[in-house]
Design an enzyme around this catalytic site. Structure first.
Site, PDB file in Angstrom:
ATOM      1  N   GLY A  79       2.644  -3.016  -3.409  1.00 50.72           N
ATOM      2  CA  GLY A  79       2.491  -3.316  -4.845  1.00 50.72           C
ATOM      3  C   GLY A  79       2.037  -2.067  -5.585  1.00 50.72           C
ATOM      4  N   HIS A 286      -8.664  -9.705   0.301  1.00 54.39           N
ATOM      5  CA  HIS A 286      -7.423  -8.910   0.218  1.00 54.39           C
ATOM      6  C   HIS A 286      -7.104  -8.232   1.554  1.00 54.39           C
ATOM      7  CE1 HIS A 286      -4.669  -6.771  -2.914  1.00 54.39           C
ATOM      8  NE2 HIS A 286      -4.050  -6.903  -1.743  1.00 54.39           N
TER       9      HIS A 286
HETATM   10  C1  DGY Z   1       0.079  -4.246  -0.930  1.00 58.13           C
HETATM   11  O1  DGY Z   1       0.527  -3.444  -0.110  1.00 58.13           O
HETATM   12  O2  DGY Z   1       0.475  -4.296  -2.083  1.00 58.13           O
HETATM   13  C2  DGY Z   1      -0.972  -5.196  -0.447  1.00 58.13           C
HETATM   14  O3  DGY Z   1      -1.535  -5.928  -1.452  1.00 58.13           O
HETATM   15  C3  DGY Z   1      -2.027  -4.487   0.365  1.00 58.13           C
HETATM   16  O4  DGY Z   1      -1.470  -4.277   1.589  1.00 58.13           O
END
Ligand code: DGY
Length: 332
Positions: A79, A286
């Site tokens: 992300g 997370h």
């Molecule tokens: C991402 O990679 O976007 C996750 O939220 C974290 O690994």
């Protein structure tokens, strides 16, 4: 010509740093906490490359602070909603990210959360630890069946499909929604419906869409009101896809049965946040991609993207591929 200096904004697995150290001067923020904004601005100044995490805001101001020498930004995450991609593109800076390598690990966690919330595992463990296990009680801690249920997937990208594949093994019916039907849906036996229908029909709703202006607070008061009172919401995408106040009201009033969240808004969730006082809200910090192997692969991929950018080669995993297209000139 001197060696390129790159700023790495956090302690990351050594395998990533080991790729960088022989070829560039690695300036490492050697900490588990993010650098404060002024330190980030200061350390990025004059750097040729920035290896950052999803908690580092990369905006116009930071790019200005970096100066014209910044040739590549590489994020150790898939992300990139913390990065102003358009601003990077305007400056000709490619932005790397880490798709693919974390798909299966994140899907594992989404299903783990779904199962844990369905079968009330956190409540059950808390009860055992509190000495409340007096005997076998027919009505105690009865949850929801996952097998044979209807699961609604919001965003049938790589992770959404990996979740669908797993849940097909539980005999679940899979619905999905998104901006449009995707051709790969057939492979995982998922049926496209509009969001409203998905919310009405699903026993479990699991979120796998990116955070964009269109998906911010997609799950708001109205969306939650459409869900079944027995439904469970799972979020492993981005916290702000859900309106946290509306979710709190829905959980506290029994409007929906439970939620299991790997991501929250804000992050971290302060220990006195009202969501944490609810027994039907499971929150983990997370950790969707947090397996040793996957975090190692992410660090290596982020380092490889950074090195490609420094060499002036196209990044293998680029979040703003338009940076490589020639600018369009208006017709004369
Ligand atoms: C991402 O990679 O976007 C996750 O939220 C974290 O690994």
């Amino acid at each position: 010509m001197g060696v390129d200096r790159v700023f790495v904004t956090r302690r990351i697995p050594d395998e990533g740093l080991d790729l960088l150290r022989p070829v560039c001067a690695v300036d490492l923020w050697d900490d588990d906490l993010p650098p404060p904004a002024d330190v980030l601005r200061e350390r990025v100044r004059g750097a040729a490359g920035l290896l950052c995490l999803l908690t580092d805001p990369v905006d116009e101001a930071l790019l200005d602070a970096a100066g014209p020498g910044l040739r590549v930004v590489s994020q150790m995450a898939v992300g990139v909603d913390n990065i102003e991609l358009a601003a990077c593109t305007r400056r000709g800076i490619p932005v790397g990210h880490t798709p693919g390598v974390l798909t299966e690990t994140t899907a594992d966690l989404a299903v783990a959360l779904l199962l844990a919330a369905a079968r009330r595992l956190p409540e059950a463990q808390a009860a055992v630890r509190a000495g409340e296990w007096t005997t076998w009680k027919p009505l105690w801690l009865a949850g929801r069946d996952v097998h044979g249920s209807t699961v609604g997937i919001v965003g049938l990208g790589r992770i959404g499909r990996a979740v669908a594949r797993r849940l097909r093994g539980f005999g679940c019916r899979i619905l999905y929604t998104g901006p449009r039907p995707v051709p790969e849906a057939d492979e995982v036996g998922a049926r496209f419906v509009e969001l409203e229908e998905l919310l009405r029909r699903s026993d479990f709703v699991t979120l796998h869409c990116p955070l964009t202006p269109q998906t911010r607070h997609l799950i708001d008061e109205r969306a939650l009101a459409l869900m079944k009172p027995t439904a469970i919401l799972v979020n492993t995408s981005r916290g702000a896809v859900v309106d946290p106040d509306a979710l709190h009201r829905a959980l506290a009033s029994g409007r929906i049965a439970a939620a299991a969240l790997d991501v929250t808004d804000p992050e971290p969730l302060p220990p006195d946040h009202p969501l944490l006082a609810l027994p039907n809200c499971l929150v983990v910090p997370h950790i969707g991609s947090a397996s040793v192997a996957t975090r190692t692969r992410m660090a290596v991929m982020a380092a490889e993207n950074l090195l490609a950018g420094l060499r002036g080669e196209p990044l293998r995993h680029c979040a703003n591929p338009e940076v490589y297209r020639p600018p369009k000139h208006p017709p004369r």
